[in-house]
Design an enzyme around this catalytic site. Structure first.
Site, PDB file in Angstrom:
ATOM      1  N   LYS A  48       0.530   3.531  -2.898  1.00 32.96           N
ATOM      2  CA  LYS A  48      -0.693   4.276  -3.229  1.00 32.96           C
ATOM      3  C   LYS A  48      -0.503   5.794  -3.368  1.00 32.96           C
ATOM      4  CE  LYS A  48      -3.722   0.673  -1.355  1.00 32.96           C
ATOM      5  NZ  LYS A  48      -4.524   0.243  -0.183  1.00 32.96           N
ATOM      6  N   SER A  75       0.797  -1.235   0.000  1.00 29.36           N
ATOM      7  CA  SER A  75       0.000   0.000   0.000  1.00 29.36           C
ATOM      8  C   SER A  75       0.828   1.282   0.000  1.00 29.36           C
ATOM      9  CB  SER A  75      -0.905   0.031   1.225  1.00 29.36           C
ATOM     10  OG  SER A  75      -2.127  -0.557   0.928  1.00 29.36           O
ATOM     11  N   TYR A 133      -2.661  -2.488 -10.590  1.00 26.27           N
ATOM     12  CA  TYR A 133      -2.687  -2.325  -9.131  1.00 26.27           C
ATOM     13  C   TYR A 133      -1.928  -3.461  -8.445  1.00 26.27           C
ATOM     14  CZ  TYR A 133      -4.380  -2.410  -4.367  1.00 26.27           C
ATOM     15  OH  TYR A 133      -4.429  -2.462  -2.991  1.00 26.27           O
ATOM     16  N   TYR A 181      -4.032   3.247   7.665  1.00 24.73           N
ATOM     17  CA  TYR A 181      -5.225   2.401   7.817  1.00 24.73           C
ATOM     18  C   TYR A 181      -6.201   3.058   8.797  1.00 24.73           C
ATOM     19  CZ  TYR A 181      -2.180  -0.885   5.437  1.00 24.73           C
ATOM     20  OH  TYR A 181      -1.335  -1.461   4.535  1.00 24.73           O
ATOM     21  N   VAL A 199       1.178  -3.659   4.011  1.00 20.51           N
ATOM     22  CA  VAL A 199       1.117  -4.949   4.700  1.00 20.51           C
ATOM     23  C   VAL A 199       2.396  -5.768   4.546  1.00 20.51           C
ATOM     24  CG1 VAL A 199      -1.402  -5.135   4.729  1.00 20.51           C
ATOM     25  CG2 VAL A 199      -0.119  -6.029   2.766  1.00 20.51           C
TER      26      VAL A 199
HETATM   27  N1  GLU Z   1      -1.880  -5.432  -2.243  1.00 23.27           N
HETATM   28  C1  GLU Z   1      -2.547  -5.315  -1.001  1.00 23.27           C
HETATM   29  C2  GLU Z   1      -4.043  -5.441  -1.188  1.00 23.27           C
HETATM   30  O1  GLU Z   1      -4.582  -4.881  -2.085  1.00 23.27           O
HETATM   31  C3  GLU Z   1      -2.172  -4.004  -0.400  1.00 23.27           C
HETATM   32  C4  GLU Z   1      -2.673  -3.909   0.960  1.00 23.27           C
HETATM   33  C5  GLU Z   1      -1.892  -3.016   1.856  1.00 23.27           C
HETATM   34  O2  GLU Z   1      -0.654  -2.966   1.885  1.00 23.27           O
HETATM   35  O3  GLU Z   1      -2.596  -2.349   2.615  1.00 23.27           O
HETATM   36  O4  GLU Z   1      -4.719  -6.115  -0.457  1.00 23.27           O
END
Ligand code: GLU
Length: 344
Positions: free
Chosen positions: A87, A84, A209, A261, A279
């Site tokens: 992002k 994430s 993604y 988060y 994550v």
């Molecule tokens: N690739 C993970 C997902 O889409 C990223 C989640 C994350 O790092 O929060 O579930």
């Protein structure tokens, strides 16, 4: 975007020359690293099966300044998937491709207080709430321009390359693992397609993604990426611009309000450093005008943030008054402990 101007070897050489310059900061980072290295709380993510293979003992902390000093302690060269943390950076690419208003018409900037993978859109506009939750990140990936899928992927990789100052690679096992199990993300993509919030190339955008989440970085890379944002968008090692300066504040704003988060509000309150976690166990933090912080430690708390990463950032913020809204602070200042100029 032009390719990185400096090779990985040249960057390592530059870092080596600067290592002697910031001994007091190194000592502080060693102390913080030692304090939390034995903390064995948290659980390595396993909902993407390949992530479960991470070594929970790994722990690295790097600080990179806007004038190119890099101090690392612990496992700072270990590569792991960015997840994430990708992002906000892909959000920056979408902003450059389409401008603020168009991107805002597709993805909002309101915190959700919900889990990162919740299947929820704004009731009135059908927009995902913000680009840091999966829905918003998938809609953002959909905005990455390019004639075809390979061009979109290579633009995404070139963007990360500009931030890190080196060529970037995807961890194919993690990519395949996420692709095989990413049904929830596909559901989110199709829900947004139903509401006309994403284009009909959503299948490609989901692949994009999954690939952006599987980009390999080290915690040193994260610190340099943070320093690039801290310095207004210019990589402090290569001097290559990674993002146009006017957009940097938008990336930092969504990191500040939505980056950690459903702990984002408390993080903004307690730590006050615009940050993003993933994550895979990484955290990038940005102290504007000063430096970037990169942390790697795979065990996560219940909300998905690196346990040791949270503790280390909290201590750095409290000891050195790094909270964005600190005023009248009279304690020790971390940037004063760096050498005043970069010795190249
Ligand atoms: N690739 C993970 C997902 O889409 C990223 C989640 C994350 O790092 O929060 O579930």
């Amino acid at each position: 975007m032009s390719p990185p101007a400096t090779t990985a070897d040249e960057v390592d050489l530059l870092i080596g020359r600067m290592k002697t310059a910031a001994a007091p900061v190194r000592e502080i980072l060693r102390e913080i690293h030692a304090r939390y290295a034995d903390n064995d709380e948290g659980k390595v993510a396993d909902y993407i099966p390949e992530l479960a293979k991470a070594d929970r003992r790994r722990f690295g902390i790097t600080i990179a300044t806007v004038d190119g000093q890099v101090i690392d302690v612990g496992d700072c060269s270990q590569l792991f998937t960015i997840q994430s943390i990708s992002k906000p950076f892909v959000y920056g690419l979408a902003l450059e491709d389409h401008g603020l208003e168009h991107v805002l018409s597709k993805v909002g900037v309101e915190p959700t207080g919900e889990a990162f993978n919740s299947i929820v859109l704004d009731e009135k506009s059908n927009r995902p709430f913000n680009p840091m939750v999966n829905a918003g990140a998938i809609a953002t990936a959909d905005l990455v321009a390019g004639r075809d899928f390979p061009e979109r992927v290579s633009r995404m990789l070139a963007m990360f390359g500009a931030y890190c100052g080196r060529p970037m690679y995807i961890d194919n096992s993690v990519f395949m693992s996420e692709r095989l199990t990413g049904h929830r993300n596909r559901a989110i993509g199709h829900l947004m397609l139903n509401f006309g919030m994403v284009s009909d190339r959503i299948q490609d955008s989901l692949e994009l993604y999954f690939q952006q989440c599987s980009v390999l970085v080290s915690c040193r890379d994260l610190a340099v990426m943070g320093a690039t944002l801290a310095g207004g968008g210019v990589n402090p090692l290569t001097k290559q611009r990674a993002i146009q300066q006017p957009y940097v504040k938008y990336l930092l704003s969504v990191m500040h309000s939505c980056g950690m988060y459903d702990y984002a509000g408390e993080w903004a309150f307690r730590v006050g450093i615009p940050s993003k976690s993933g994550v895979g166990g990484g955290i990038v933090g940005v102290v504007p005008g000063q430096f970037g912080i990169g942390i790697y430690s795979p065990p996560l708390d219940a909300k998905g943030n690196s346990v040791r990463g949270i503790l280390a950032c909290q201590e750095l913020s409290e000891r050195f008054g790094l909270h964005a809204f600190e005023s009248g602070y009279s304690g020790p200042v971390l940037r004063d402990l760096f050498s005043p100029t970069r010795s190249t």
